[in-house]
Design a protein around this motif. Structure first.
Motif, short mmCIF file in Angstrom:
data_model
loop_
_atom_site.label_atom_id
_atom_site.label_comp_id
_atom_site.label_asym_id
_atom_site.label_seq_id
_atom_site.Cartn_x
_atom_site.Cartn_y
_atom_site.Cartn_z
N GLU A 7 1.45 1.77 63.90
CA GLU A 7 1.98 1.44 65.22
C GLU A 7 1.89 2.65 66.13
OE1 GLU A 7 6.74 1.76 64.68
OE2 GLU A 7 5.80 0.12 63.54
N HIS A 23 3.38 4.18 69.97
CA HIS A 23 4.29 4.12 71.11
C HIS A 23 3.86 5.21 72.09
CE1 HIS A 23 6.61 1.79 68.29
NE2 HIS A 23 6.73 2.85 67.50
N ASP A 77 9.60 8.54 67.67
CA ASP A 77 10.48 7.93 66.67
C ASP A 77 10.98 9.02 65.72
OD1 ASP A 77 9.92 5.38 67.57
OD2 ASP A 77 8.89 4.74 65.75
N LYS A 99 6.42 -3.58 75.82
CA LYS A 99 7.02 -3.43 74.49
C LYS A 99 6.92 -2.00 73.97
CE LYS A 99 5.72 -8.09 73.02
NZ LYS A 99 4.91 -8.86 72.07
N ASP A 100 6.14 -1.16 74.64
CA ASP A 100 5.80 0.19 74.16
C ASP A 100 5.32 0.11 72.72
OD1 ASP A 100 5.47 2.99 74.44
OD2 ASP A 100 7.35 3.34 73.37
N PHE A 101 4.33 -0.76 72.51
CA PHE A 101 3.85 -1.00 71.15
C PHE A 101 2.40 -1.45 71.15
CE2 PHE A 101 2.96 -3.55 67.42
CZ PHE A 101 3.54 -2.81 66.40
N SER A 122 -0.96 -1.61 67.87
CA SER A 122 -1.21 -1.32 66.45
C SER A 122 -2.69 -1.04 66.24
CB SER A 122 -0.73 -2.47 65.56
OG SER A 122 -1.53 -3.61 65.74
N LYS A 146 15.01 6.37 68.80
CA LYS A 146 13.98 6.36 69.82
C LYS A 146 14.32 7.43 70.85
CE LYS A 146 11.26 3.33 69.76
NZ LYS A 146 9.95 3.25 69.08
#
Length: 151
Positions: A64, A66, A71, A99-101, A103, A146
């Motif tokens: 993942e 961000h 994290d 979503k700040d995501f 993959s 976070k």
């Protein structure tokens, strides 16, 4: 990435003021006493998510990414492996700013064994794959703090 024992976390002060807030919180807080779910520390700039999960086989998981947050991953109960992507990235899920995501896969990675007493800071834009099974007992209780990247 920063990977160390939680008792040494104060060594990393000064990287960013938001990270310093998270370090202060970790030095003063018994993570076992936090409820499941979100705990605000400094509004949307620093907050903790406590969750229970089952670790999975590495092949079932994706790295993942961000961009807005670092994290800090900490196992409260159980032990997981966390992989940090080093090279050869291939997008799987496009990055979502909302979503700040996103993959990806990684051809090369570093493998970190977690467990109570250890932490890892995954920097913003650093691909990481948490919750990989480290042993037969796959139960995890973990805290992810976070930490917003400062402009």
């Amino acid at each position: 990435m920063i990977y160390d024992e939680i008792r040494n976390i104060s060594r990393y002060r000064g990287i960013s003021s938001n990270l310093d807030v998270a370090i202060d919180f970790l030095e003063k807080t018994d993570l076992n006493s936090l409820p499941l779910g979100k705990t605000e520390i400094l509004g949307d700039k620093v907050f903790a998510n406590v969750m229970e999960a089952q670790a999975k086989d590495e092949k079932e998981l994706s790295f993942e990414i961000h961009k807005k947050y670092m994290d800090i991953q900490i196992d409260i109960e159980g032990t997981e492996l966390i992989f940090i992507g080093l090279d050869g990235f291939h997008e799987k899920e496009p990055f979502s700013p909302e979503k700040d995501f996103g993959s990806c896969t990684a051809e090369k990675s570093a493998r970190l064994k977690m467990g109570p007493g250890r932490f890892v800071v995954c920097m913003a834009q650093e691909p990481h794959l948490p919750s990989a099974a480290a042993n037969e007992d796959r139960r995890l209780k973990k805290c992810v703090i976070k930490v917003a990247v400062e402009d």
